[in-house]
Write a protein that holds these residues in place. Structure first.
Motif, mmCIF file in Angstrom:
data_model
loop_
_atom_site.group_PDB
_atom_site.id
_atom_site.type_symbol
_atom_site.label_atom_id
_atom_site.label_comp_id
_atom_site.label_asym_id
_atom_site.label_seq_id
_atom_site.Cartn_x
_atom_site.Cartn_y
_atom_site.Cartn_z
ATOM 1 N N LYS A 219 0.833 -1.205 0.000
ATOM 2 C CA LYS A 219 0.000 0.000 0.000
ATOM 3 C C LYS A 219 0.866 1.253 0.000
ATOM 4 C CE LYS A 219 -3.407 2.483 2.819
ATOM 5 N NZ LYS A 219 -4.157 2.494 4.109
ATOM 6 N N LYS A 220 1.871 1.300 0.876
ATOM 7 C CA LYS A 220 2.742 2.469 0.976
ATOM 8 C C LYS A 220 3.587 2.645 -0.284
ATOM 9 C CE LYS A 220 1.558 4.038 4.999
ATOM 10 N NZ LYS A 220 0.892 5.359 5.107
ATOM 11 N N LEU A 221 3.975 1.532 -0.886
ATOM 12 C CA LEU A 221 4.731 1.590 -2.140
ATOM 13 C C LEU A 221 3.873 2.238 -3.229
ATOM 14 C CD1 LEU A 221 7.477 0.663 -3.368
ATOM 15 C CD2 LEU A 221 6.315 -1.441 -4.072
ATOM 16 N N GLY A 222 2.591 1.851 -3.286
ATOM 17 C CA GLY A 222 1.683 2.418 -4.264
ATOM 18 C C GLY A 222 1.331 3.869 -3.993
ATOM 19 N N GLU A 223 1.277 4.249 -2.714
ATOM 20 C CA GLU A 223 1.003 5.644 -2.364
ATOM 21 C C GLU A 223 2.165 6.557 -2.760
ATOM 22 O OE1 GLU A 223 0.149 5.715 1.794
ATOM 23 O OE2 GLU A 223 -1.888 4.923 1.568
ATOM 24 N N ALA A 224 3.370 6.048 -2.631
ATOM 25 C CA ALA A 224 4.559 6.844 -2.957
ATOM 26 C C ALA A 224 4.796 6.906 -4.463
ATOM 27 C CB ALA A 224 5.784 6.272 -2.252
ATOM 28 N N PHE A 225 4.390 5.830 -5.161
ATOM 29 C CA PHE A 225 4.632 5.744 -6.608
ATOM 30 C C PHE A 225 3.363 5.213 -7.280
ATOM 31 C CE2 PHE A 225 8.544 5.008 -4.265
ATOM 32 C CZ PHE A 225 9.370 6.007 -4.773
ATOM 33 N N THR A 226 2.678 6.084 -7.989
ATOM 34 C CA THR A 226 1.393 5.697 -8.589
ATOM 35 C C THR A 226 1.556 4.575 -9.614
ATOM 36 O OG1 THR A 226 1.622 7.487 -10.225
ATOM 37 C CG2 THR A 226 0.363 7.966 -8.228
ATOM 38 N N ASN A 227 2.737 4.446 -10.187
ATOM 39 C CA ASN A 227 2.996 3.377 -11.149
ATOM 40 C C ASN A 227 3.129 2.020 -10.477
ATOM 41 O OD1 ASN A 227 5.437 4.784 -10.159
ATOM 42 N ND2 ASN A 227 6.561 3.167 -11.258
ATOM 43 N N LEU A 228 3.170 1.992 -9.149
ATOM 44 C CA LEU A 228 3.350 0.737 -8.407
ATOM 45 C C LEU A 228 2.117 0.396 -7.549
ATOM 46 C CD1 LEU A 228 7.088 1.121 -7.320
ATOM 47 C CD2 LEU A 228 6.152 -0.016 -9.346
#
Length: 232
Positions: A219-228
């Protein structure tokens, strides 16, 4: 013992193979028993979602207490592990290889394949990948910088063997990161899964926190990087 190994290597191989299959089967049944306790997929999802961020932070900082200093003061955002769940075939292959190594020493030395976790810590300066040796000491530490993560891609992947171990709630992904030497692929999971042996010994409640921690990382990875961003 040495004599029997030399005279009957085939018998020894069969015994080792049987032992590995039994041990793997036991670990699978053990993990299944403590992973659901009669709860439905929806029940487990709800219990996982109810874990607080403080519980998650306390969990991974405790699990990775010896490796947090690798951040050099940078703020940790989330943490998980590089995912690898050995299947029956891999256990058999390693058992046979270890037997051959032992045979070369005339049975004086016993060899065992040791799996260790690869901590992943998402911090303000990027994704820290910490590779450990067999003593669980840091042997290599590199950072996937934020610029690389912004160019990275993430794909869902199927892992039938791991799904049998972890259940229907688990999801698996491949993080594809560009580097100077080519594309590097990191296997991820919605579960915080250090090694098969360690995860098997987690209590039911600890498995719930591990699941919440793995999901928190993605979740945090996706919040920091919309491509993830991923769905699970």
């Amino acid at each position: 013992l040495n004599k029997s190994i030399i005279i009957m290597p085939t018998t020894q191989i069969i015994i080792i193979a049987i032992f590995i299959v039994v041990a793997f089967s036991f670990s699978f049944l053990y993990a299944k028993f403590f992973s659901n306790k009669g709860y439905t997929k929806e029940d487990l999802d709800n219990r996982i979602k109810n874990m607080s961020e403080q519980e998650i932070t306390d969990f991974y900082t405790t699990e990775f207490k010896d490796y947090m200093k690798q951040l050099n003061g940078k703020k940790a955002i989330a943490a998980s592990c590089l995912f690898h769940a050995p299947d029956n075939k891999e256990h058999m292959k390693n058992g046979f290889k270890n037997f051959l190594y032992g045979l070369l020493t005339l049975g004086m030395v016993k060899f065992k394949t040791v799996y260790v976790a690869t901590p992943l810590i998402l911090a303000e300066d990027g994704l820290h990948v910490i590779e450990l040796d067999k003593q669980e000491e840091v042997k290599n530490h590199y950072i996937v910088e934020n610029e690389r993560l912004a160019e990275a891609k993430i794909f869902p992947c199927d892992n039938e063997n791991a799904r049998k171990q972890l259940g229907a709630n688990a999801a698996f992904f491949t993080l594809s990161v560009p580097s100077d030497s080519g594309v590097k692929e990191l296997q991820l999971c919605t579960e915080f899964y250090p090694t098969q042996e360690k995860y098997m010994l987690y209590s039911f409640n600890k498995k719930l926190i591990a699941a919440a921690t793995g999901r928190h990382f993605l979740k945090k990875l996706g919040e920091a990087f919309t491509n993830l961003q991923v769905k699970f």
